[in-house]
Write a protein that holds these residues in place. Structure first.
Motif, PDB file in Angstrom:
ATOM      1  N   VAL A 152      -1.661   4.215 -15.064  1.00  0.00           N
ATOM      2  CA  VAL A 152      -3.109   4.350 -14.984  1.00  0.00           C
ATOM      3  C   VAL A 152      -3.474   4.446 -13.505  1.00  0.00           C
ATOM      4  CG1 VAL A 152      -3.477   1.837 -14.959  1.00  0.00           C
ATOM      5  CG2 VAL A 152      -5.276   3.325 -15.812  1.00  0.00           C
ATOM      6  N   PRO A 153      -4.485   5.260 -13.169  1.00  0.00           N
ATOM      7  CA  PRO A 153      -4.891   5.317 -11.767  1.00  0.00           C
ATOM      8  C   PRO A 153      -5.302   3.941 -11.247  1.00  0.00           C
ATOM      9  CG  PRO A 153      -5.885   7.111 -12.991  1.00  0.00           C
ATOM     10  CD  PRO A 153      -5.229   6.219 -14.005  1.00  0.00           C
ATOM     11  N   VAL A 154      -4.855   3.635 -10.026  1.00  0.00           N
ATOM     12  CA  VAL A 154      -5.136   2.331  -9.424  1.00  0.00           C
ATOM     13  C   VAL A 154      -5.575   2.526  -7.979  1.00  0.00           C
ATOM     14  CG1 VAL A 154      -4.153   0.115  -8.679  1.00  0.00           C
ATOM     15  CG2 VAL A 154      -3.475   1.082 -10.867  1.00  0.00           C
ATOM     16  N   VAL A 155      -6.585   1.778  -7.556  1.00  0.00           N
ATOM     17  CA  VAL A 155      -6.928   1.662  -6.137  1.00  0.00           C
ATOM     18  C   VAL A 155      -6.921   0.178  -5.797  1.00  0.00           C
ATOM     19  CG1 VAL A 155      -8.715   1.987  -4.386  1.00  0.00           C
ATOM     20  CG2 VAL A 155      -8.304   3.773  -6.088  1.00  0.00           C
ATOM     21  N   LEU A 156      -6.201  -0.181  -4.764  1.00  0.00           N
ATOM     22  CA  LEU A 156      -6.207  -1.571  -4.318  1.00  0.00           C
ATOM     23  C   LEU A 156      -7.379  -1.814  -3.376  1.00  0.00           C
ATOM     24  CD1 LEU A 156      -2.578  -2.693  -3.432  1.00  0.00           C
ATOM     25  CD2 LEU A 156      -3.720  -2.566  -5.624  1.00  0.00           C
ATOM     26  N   SER A 157      -7.985  -2.980  -3.525  1.00  0.00           N
ATOM     27  CA  SER A 157      -8.899  -3.463  -2.512  1.00  0.00           C
ATOM     28  C   SER A 157      -8.063  -4.316  -1.574  1.00  0.00           C
ATOM     29  CB  SER A 157      -9.998  -4.294  -3.172  1.00  0.00           C
ATOM     30  OG  SER A 157     -10.717  -4.975  -2.172  1.00  0.00           O
ATOM     31  N   GLY A 158      -7.697  -3.746  -0.450  1.00  0.00           N
ATOM     32  CA  GLY A 158      -6.815  -4.444   0.491  1.00  0.00           C
ATOM     33  C   GLY A 158      -5.440  -3.791   0.525  1.00  0.00           C
ATOM     34  N   ARG A 159      -4.903  -3.675   1.706  1.00  0.00           N
ATOM     35  CA  ARG A 159      -3.586  -3.102   1.952  1.00  0.00           C
ATOM     36  C   ARG A 159      -2.532  -3.817   1.099  1.00  0.00           C
ATOM     37  NH1 ARG A 159       0.365  -4.524   5.618  1.00  0.00           N
ATOM     38  NH2 ARG A 159      -0.821  -6.244   6.519  1.00  0.00           N
ATOM     39  N   VAL A 166       0.442   3.359  -2.614  1.00  0.00           N
ATOM     40  CA  VAL A 166      -0.635   3.251  -3.592  1.00  0.00           C
ATOM     41  C   VAL A 166      -1.945   3.443  -2.838  1.00  0.00           C
ATOM     42  CG1 VAL A 166      -0.700   0.733  -3.298  1.00  0.00           C
ATOM     43  CG2 VAL A 166      -1.641   1.727  -5.371  1.00  0.00           C
ATOM     44  N   ALA A 167      -2.950   3.975  -3.516  1.00  0.00           N
ATOM     45  CA  ALA A 167      -4.242   4.165  -2.862  1.00  0.00           C
ATOM     46  C   ALA A 167      -4.872   2.814  -2.557  1.00  0.00           C
ATOM     47  CB  ALA A 167      -5.172   4.980  -3.765  1.00  0.00           C
ATOM     48  N   TYR A 168      -5.467   2.686  -1.370  1.00  0.00           N
ATOM     49  CA  TYR A 168      -6.194   1.440  -1.095  1.00  0.00           C
ATOM     50  C   TYR A 168      -7.322   1.663  -0.107  1.00  0.00           C
ATOM     51  CZ  TYR A 168      -3.650   0.805   3.376  1.00  0.00           C
ATOM     52  OH  TYR A 168      -3.139   0.958   4.633  1.00  0.00           O
ATOM     53  N   VAL A 169      -8.267   0.711  -0.144  1.00  0.00           N
ATOM     54  CA  VAL A 169      -9.364   0.654   0.822  1.00  0.00           C
ATOM     55  C   VAL A 169      -9.319  -0.738   1.428  1.00  0.00           C
ATOM     56  CG1 VAL A 169     -11.868   0.705   1.135  1.00  0.00           C
ATOM     57  CG2 VAL A 169     -10.781   2.277  -0.493  1.00  0.00           C
ATOM     58  N   ASP A 170      -9.404  -0.807   2.732  1.00  0.00           N
ATOM     59  CA  ASP A 170      -9.363  -2.111   3.383  1.00  0.00           C
ATOM     60  C   ASP A 170     -10.315  -2.105   4.568  1.00  0.00           C
ATOM     61  OD1 ASP A 170      -8.636  -4.728   3.819  1.00  0.00           O
ATOM     62  OD2 ASP A 170      -6.509  -4.329   4.145  1.00  0.00           O
ATOM     63  N   ALA A 171     -10.694  -3.305   4.996  1.00  0.00           N
ATOM     64  CA  ALA A 171     -11.408  -3.442   6.252  1.00  0.00           C
ATOM     65  C   ALA A 171     -10.369  -3.575   7.360  1.00  0.00           C
ATOM     66  CB  ALA A 171     -12.299  -4.678   6.229  1.00  0.00           C
ATOM     67  N   ASP A 172     -10.776  -3.283   8.563  1.00  0.00           N
ATOM     68  CA  ASP A 172      -9.887  -3.473   9.710  1.00  0.00           C
ATOM     69  C   ASP A 172      -9.879  -4.964  10.052  1.00  0.00           C
ATOM     70  OD1 ASP A 172      -8.377  -3.447  11.968  1.00  0.00           O
ATOM     71  OD2 ASP A 172      -9.833  -2.297  13.173  1.00  0.00           O
ATOM     72  N   ASN A 173      -9.135  -5.728   9.217  1.00  0.00           N
ATOM     73  CA  ASN A 173      -9.122  -7.186   9.367  1.00  0.00           C
ATOM     74  C   ASN A 173      -8.595  -7.622  10.723  1.00  0.00           C
ATOM     75  OD1 ASN A 173     -10.011  -8.325   6.760  1.00  0.00           O
ATOM     76  ND2 ASN A 173      -8.318  -7.116   5.950  1.00  0.00           N
ATOM     77  N   ALA A 174      -7.517  -6.979  11.168  1.00  0.00           N
ATOM     78  CA  ALA A 174      -6.939  -7.356  12.459  1.00  0.00           C
ATOM     79  C   ALA A 174      -7.905  -7.030  13.594  1.00  0.00           C
ATOM     80  CB  ALA A 174      -5.597  -6.647  12.665  1.00  0.00           C
ATOM     81  N   SER A 310     -17.867   2.046  -2.334  1.00  0.00           N
ATOM     82  CA  SER A 310     -18.036   3.472  -2.624  1.00  0.00           C
ATOM     83  C   SER A 310     -16.719   4.224  -2.477  1.00  0.00           C
ATOM     84  CB  SER A 310     -19.067   4.094  -1.679  1.00  0.00           C
ATOM     85  OG  SER A 310     -20.365   3.795  -2.113  1.00  0.00           O
ATOM     86  N   LEU A 311     -15.980   3.902  -1.419  1.00  0.00           N
ATOM     87  CA  LEU A 311     -14.704   4.584  -1.195  1.00  0.00           C
ATOM     88  C   LEU A 311     -13.699   4.245  -2.299  1.00  0.00           C
ATOM     89  CD1 LEU A 311     -14.297   4.196   2.672  1.00  0.00           C
ATOM     90  CD2 LEU A 311     -14.523   6.355   1.405  1.00  0.00           C
ATOM     91  N   MET A 312     -13.694   2.997  -2.756  1.00  0.00           N
ATOM     92  CA  MET A 312     -12.780   2.639  -3.845  1.00  0.00           C
ATOM     93  C   MET A 312     -13.067   3.477  -5.085  1.00  0.00           C
ATOM     94  SD  MET A 312     -12.664  -1.511  -3.743  1.00  0.00           S
ATOM     95  CE  MET A 312     -13.083  -2.293  -2.213  1.00  0.00           C
ATOM     96  N   VAL A 313     -14.356   3.563  -5.435  1.00  0.00           N
ATOM     97  CA  VAL A 313     -14.723   4.339  -6.623  1.00  0.00           C
ATOM     98  C   VAL A 313     -14.328   5.798  -6.426  1.00  0.00           C
ATOM     99  CG1 VAL A 313     -16.664   5.156  -8.011  1.00  0.00           C
ATOM    100  CG2 VAL A 313     -16.561   2.761  -7.295  1.00  0.00           C
ATOM    101  N   GLU A 314     -14.582   6.321  -5.228  1.00  0.00           N
ATOM    102  CA  GLU A 314     -14.281   7.726  -4.934  1.00  0.00           C
ATOM    103  C   GLU A 314     -12.781   8.008  -5.075  1.00  0.00           C
ATOM    104  OE1 GLU A 314     -14.502  10.002  -0.838  1.00  0.00           O
ATOM    105  OE2 GLU A 314     -16.452   9.113  -1.363  1.00  0.00           O
ATOM    106  N   LEU A 315     -11.960   7.146  -4.473  1.00  0.00           N
ATOM    107  CA  LEU A 315     -10.502   7.344  -4.551  1.00  0.00           C
ATOM    108  C   LEU A 315     -10.014   7.231  -5.996  1.00  0.00           C
ATOM    109  CD1 LEU A 315      -9.055   5.361  -1.482  1.00  0.00           C
ATOM    110  CD2 LEU A 315      -9.327   7.835  -1.739  1.00  0.00           C
ATOM    111  N   ALA A 326      -2.580   9.112  -6.916  1.00  0.00           N
ATOM    112  CA  ALA A 326      -2.503   9.625  -5.550  1.00  0.00           C
ATOM    113  C   ALA A 326      -2.564   8.449  -4.594  1.00  0.00           C
ATOM    114  CB  ALA A 326      -3.654  10.588  -5.276  1.00  0.00           C
ATOM    115  N   VAL A 327      -2.265   8.732  -3.328  1.00  0.00           N
ATOM    116  CA  VAL A 327      -2.081   7.650  -2.373  1.00  0.00           C
ATOM    117  C   VAL A 327      -3.024   7.787  -1.191  1.00  0.00           C
ATOM    118  CG1 VAL A 327      -0.322   6.314  -1.146  1.00  0.00           C
ATOM    119  CG2 VAL A 327       0.312   7.668  -3.121  1.00  0.00           C
ATOM    120  N   GLY A 328      -4.300   8.019  -1.439  1.00  0.00           N
ATOM    121  CA  GLY A 328      -5.259   8.047  -0.339  1.00  0.00           C
ATOM    122  C   GLY A 328      -5.505   6.643   0.169  1.00  0.00           C
ATOM    123  N   THR A 329      -5.690   6.500   1.483  1.00  0.00           N
ATOM    124  CA  THR A 329      -6.049   5.183   2.007  1.00  0.00           C
ATOM    125  C   THR A 329      -7.204   5.331   2.990  1.00  0.00           C
ATOM    126  OG1 THR A 329      -4.556   5.258   3.904  1.00  0.00           O
ATOM    127  CG2 THR A 329      -3.657   4.403   1.840  1.00  0.00           C
TER     128      THR A 329
END
Lengths: 342, 342
Positions: A152-159, A166-174, A310-315, A326-329
């Motif tokens: 199933v398509p998956v997007v992670l919240s966080g690296r 795997v596709a993910y969206v993260d903040a620049d935590n560092a 928004s980016l998570m939903v888009e990916l 797909a593996v967009g980040t």
């Protein structure tokens, strides 16, 4: 959500009506158990249903389009943690708002234990959702593997901690943590502690890495690391701050990796008779609602949550539309929000 | 979840294997898009799949058993409200704990707006859950009708406002509110106000009715009603208390219909220079975590949430097992928890 080359065609209501020699409305009434149908018409429809193997159910019809128009937010946390952490609430709110104008539904599934996570996997494998946004990964988490097996398509919240593709969206935590630490250095502080998040989570590890990088790059020689691990809760922040004060009574600043922990740290500092920011400057992370209302208001690092959801939903929609994973980040920049605490 | 007299039989993987002249494992590999299959075997399987109208998906197979092993908690509230109210968190936690030892999954769906509630109805009609626990009904809610049309077992959390025949579990809201009000009378208070919940919700209406009944039955002549409507939020409690103090500056007690509102009321009383409980005694409702930690700790009315969530699950499983809707109801008693505020 399994795929097959030959997609079976599903008989339509119209085909059933033709074979049964009744109107479309009559078929619909039989299928929906309406009493307003003669016994003869009912029998004719039931025979046609059996002959055609008609499945009178939208779940079956959705197999043809393969769409449920529903995405799941899966959290590998206990519901207790999910409902007490304002960051999760912000993500859920952001996703709801993003989906409000679409045909898409949002369902929430949360579990930390192995058997409960297996149940989530079963639900996803059974095809009840079109895709998954997965949040809050601990290093021992089974959900990435469970969901990988569900096709199933998956997007992670966080690296992803293990670097899997795997596709993910993260903040620049560092980057955010480094900016917070550099800000404390710029105020002249030289005994700067940090209270980290759980070190089996990316947000915990990356924010600690940012603190370390800033001390290594921007601090004068001799400024030490002072590290206490927290757990992203207010009570954990209070405990960690108490430990830090015992180990380094002369500390003059603390970068705390979440706002709820920073609120706990403020309580510990008050109990120890330290003034904020005069004696100890404090910077939090997340810009939660409490950061503006606590005493003193918190200087903190804001993540662009609206943009991130928004980016998570888009990916995710990209993958659902394309019918393949797909593996967009995307990594979003953070902002230091200055208030009274530092 | 629609019902039909003639249930179509779904072809099995074995039947596909026999017709295609290949092993069961080969069928499974084709269906799951594995590369480890010869083109000839793939073609044979695909032809058999098309001939038999085999639907290679657990969602389709679950149509035969009609079970998803999943129940939905549907909340007719915005996600913002759900995640900021500790009462919802307690219910979700209680349900999670109750289901942890079972094979049942819990999914959460929340929406207040009409189009979003229609989306929830679509998801339920499509057969993605076996039953629904529905919470937080406002009088204008569409969800009871939407779910009635979905032919799925439903248990309401809270008495239905329109008296429709449906299973529900509720606390004795009126009894708890009356006990709280009688407690304030027993302390000698004679100017007892109330801050209500929203008056389009059962918990709001019934707690107000309990306050009124206690004043009518147990108060000396001449004790007036002093009523301000709140919205179950802390900010709403603060505003309502401020209004009450302007209208009846001599009030000496207040029964507040939820603990978050009571916390707001405490803030308003402090701002007005009133001591609690010396000048104004305060009783809340729910026994939320904040009731024990706020200043002063709150006397409040506890609902047996563990018992209530267990009963909801029990009434729902009864219907799911029986394959039909039923109208069991349970009303659980409340307990006055005494702390410093009254």
């Amino acid at each position: 959500m399994t795929a097959t080359g030959a997609r079976p065609t599903t008989p339509t209501l119209d085909e059933v009506a033709v074979l049964a020699g009744v109107s479309r409305a009559t078929v619909s009434r039989v299928v929906n158990d309406s009493p307003r149908v003669s016994p003869e018409a009912r029998r004719a429809v039931e025979e046609a249903v059996a002959t055609l193997r008609y499945v009178p159910n939208r779940a079956a019809r959705s197999l043809v389009t393969r769409r449920t128009d529903t995405i799941a937010l899966v959290l590998s946390e206990s519901n207790t943690q999910v409902f007490s952490d304002p960051f999760f609430a912000s993500i859920v709110r952001g996703l709801s708002e993003r989906l409000a104008d679409t045909d898409l539904n949002l369902v929430l599934l949360a579990a930390r234990g192995e058997s409960e996570q297996e149940k989530i996997g079963r639900y996803v494998r059974q095809g009840h959702v079109d895709g998954v946004i997965l949040m809050s990964l601990h290093s021992d988490d089974l959900l990435p593997d469970i969901l990988a097996g569900a096709h199933v398509p998956v997007v992670l919240s966080g690296r992803p901690l293990d670097g899997r593709p795997v596709a993910y969206v993260d903040a620049d935590n560092a980057g955010g943590a480094a900016a917070a630490t550099r800000h404390l250095l710029s105020l002249g502080r030289r005994r700067i502690a940090t209270i980290t998040g759980p070190l089996d989570m990316v947000a915990g590890l990356d924010r600690l890495a940012g603190y370390r990088a800033a001390l290594a790059d921007a601090a004068p020689p001799g400024v030490p690391e002072l590290v206490a691990e927290g757990d992203f809760t207010e009570a954990g922040g209070l405990r960690a701050m108490t430990r830090l004060l015992a180990e380094a009574p002369d500390l003059d600043a603390v970068f705390v990796a979440s706002d709820p922990m920073a609120v706990g740290a403020l309580q510990a500092l008050r109990a120890a008779g330290r003034r904020v920011p005069e004696d100890v400057a404090v910077v939090g992370f997340d810009d939660a609602a409490v950061a503006a209302t606590c005493d003193p208001p918190l200087t903190t690092v804001a993540q662009p949550l609206g943009e991130m959801t928004s980016l998570m939903v888009e990916l995710l929609l990209d993958q659902i539309e394309a019918g393949e994973r797909a593996v967009g980040t995307r990594v979003c920049g953070t902002t230091l929000v200055r208030r009274a605490s530092a």
